[in-house]
Design an enzyme around this catalytic site. Sequence first.
Site, PDB file in Angstrom:
ATOM      1  N   ARG A 186      31.130 -20.592  11.096  1.00 35.65           N
ATOM      2  CA  ARG A 186      31.952 -21.415  11.982  1.00 35.65           C
ATOM      3  C   ARG A 186      32.624 -22.563  11.233  1.00 35.65           C
ATOM      4  NH1 ARG A 186      29.675 -23.858  16.510  1.00 35.65           N
ATOM      5  NH2 ARG A 186      27.991 -24.649  15.232  1.00 35.65           N
ATOM      6  N   ARG A 219      40.001 -25.204   4.339  1.00 39.75           N
ATOM      7  CA  ARG A 219      41.456 -25.218   4.527  1.00 39.75           C
ATOM      8  C   ARG A 219      42.145 -25.648   3.237  1.00 39.75           C
ATOM      9  NH1 ARG A 219      40.756 -28.443  10.047  1.00 39.75           N
ATOM     10  NH2 ARG A 219      40.159 -26.720  11.399  1.00 39.75           N
ATOM     11  N   ARG A 259      15.221 -26.647  18.026  1.00 42.48           N
ATOM     12  CA  ARG A 259      15.325 -27.977  17.436  1.00 42.48           C
ATOM     13  C   ARG A 259      15.658 -28.956  18.556  1.00 42.48           C
ATOM     14  NH1 ARG A 259      13.086 -28.696  12.726  1.00 42.48           N
ATOM     15  NH2 ARG A 259      14.600 -30.257  12.037  1.00 42.48           N
ATOM     16  N   ARG A 282      23.645 -37.746  11.179  1.00 40.21           N
ATOM     17  CA  ARG A 282      24.965 -38.324  11.418  1.00 40.21           C
ATOM     18  C   ARG A 282      24.845 -39.579  12.274  1.00 40.21           C
ATOM     19  NH1 ARG A 282      27.745 -33.817  15.523  1.00 40.21           N
ATOM     20  NH2 ARG A 282      26.156 -33.863  17.153  1.00 40.21           N
ATOM     21  N   GLU A 333      21.346 -40.046  14.557  1.00 38.17           N
ATOM     22  CA  GLU A 333      20.833 -38.784  15.099  1.00 38.17           C
ATOM     23  C   GLU A 333      19.843 -38.149  14.125  1.00 38.17           C
ATOM     24  OE1 GLU A 333      22.998 -34.622  16.249  1.00 38.17           O
ATOM     25  OE2 GLU A 333      23.911 -36.455  17.034  1.00 38.17           O
ATOM     26  N   TYR A 352      23.148 -20.227  20.897  1.00 40.54           N
ATOM     27  CA  TYR A 352      23.959 -21.433  20.734  1.00 40.54           C
ATOM     28  C   TYR A 352      25.323 -21.167  21.353  1.00 40.54           C
ATOM     29  CZ  TYR A 352      26.446 -25.398  18.970  1.00 40.54           C
ATOM     30  OH  TYR A 352      27.187 -26.557  18.906  1.00 40.54           O
ATOM     31  N   ASP A 404      29.021 -23.099  22.682  1.00 37.08           N
ATOM     32  CA  ASP A 404      29.874 -24.262  22.912  1.00 37.08           C
ATOM     33  C   ASP A 404      30.186 -24.361  24.405  1.00 37.08           C
ATOM     34  OD1 ASP A 404      30.050 -25.218  20.293  1.00 37.08           O
ATOM     35  OD2 ASP A 404      31.678 -23.834  19.797  1.00 37.08           O
TER      36      ASP A 404
END
Length: 383
Positions: free
Chosen positions: A172, A176, A248, A278, A299, A347, A349
């Site tokens: 994922r 670029r 988790r 993060r 986090e 998982y 989104d």
Amino acid sequence: MNKFLLVGAGFSNAVIARELAEQGYKVIVVDQRNHVAGNCHSERDPETNVMVHVYGPHIFHTDNERVWNYINQFGEWMPFVNRVKTISQGAVYSLPINLHTINQFFGKTCSPKEAKALIESQADMSITDPQTFEEQAMRFVGKDLYKAFFYGYTKKQWGVEPKELPASILKRLPVRFNYDDNYFAHKFQGMPKDGYTVIVENILNHENIEVCLNTAFDESMKAEFDHIFWSGPLDAYFGFELGRLGYRTLDFEAFRDEGDFQGNAVINYGDEEVPYTRISEHKHFAPWEHHERTICYREFSRLCGENDIPYYPIRLVKDKVLLQKYVEKANKETQVTFVGRLGTYRYLDMDVTIKEALETADNVKASLASGQKLEPFYVNMDI
């Protein structure tokens, strides 16, 4: 008249409840928490008045026009581009890896073609079929970029060596060869102006929907309803009788400051020795607002215990073996449909969650209209 109970008031069940309610069915939605929207819940911080993503950052992004049009019915959405930074070895870089990241990291001024050649020279081309996270990273970006941006962060996030994780986790994350630092590449990207909870409240706002908060599911409820939609953990429905699936969980250390703390919504910390993954600065998720003070979350990721909130299905080999057993049990059930991230142990989104909920509702409405029985799963549970 069918009576439906929906356990959990996140996006999955909110969408299914609304779709059934609009067909004239009476539905009751219960949630053990004191709010709807599940882990997407957002609320104003009383000290700073910043809209906080209480269970961590949620950025909406999708290419699915049906999903985008659907959620726009239930509140105002604002443009939002997620531009993630990462701190590694004392320097700040942009993610995903892009032309600026590559030039900065290697001290170069490469053109796109030169950068592509540079990355190919770094990559381990002997890995032809990457099976693990580590092999995937080594094959596509090479050892140096892997160590700087992925190794430490991933080890902290998942609690295992990246070579123990499947390659699919890294698929994922693009590389670029231009200066595009938009973390997502989807056609529709945005943030709800008044937070996610208001969106879910609006979806649930229908005369045929009754919402009961601070209400845990009880076995006795089964006798009161014709069918249950279960968005809680799959193993919890069965009382964990075969064992617990691995998750988790996240801990958040909130702190406040004057002005602007880090100048960006999300900054990752790639170094293994930094204990958190993060820092999120929540006022940057709503750049159309102005706040004198700020609230941030450090986090931390760890293994989910019995009393913790499950976030990410681990899905390592032993989890998949146990999952298969629970799916076999679930497929024998006739009174329940398992939905969402927890109910299907995947998982997902937000946009995929909503897409699957809409498609589940389509199938359920068709089955009800034709007198067919409802299925335990309306998604592919091949493991």
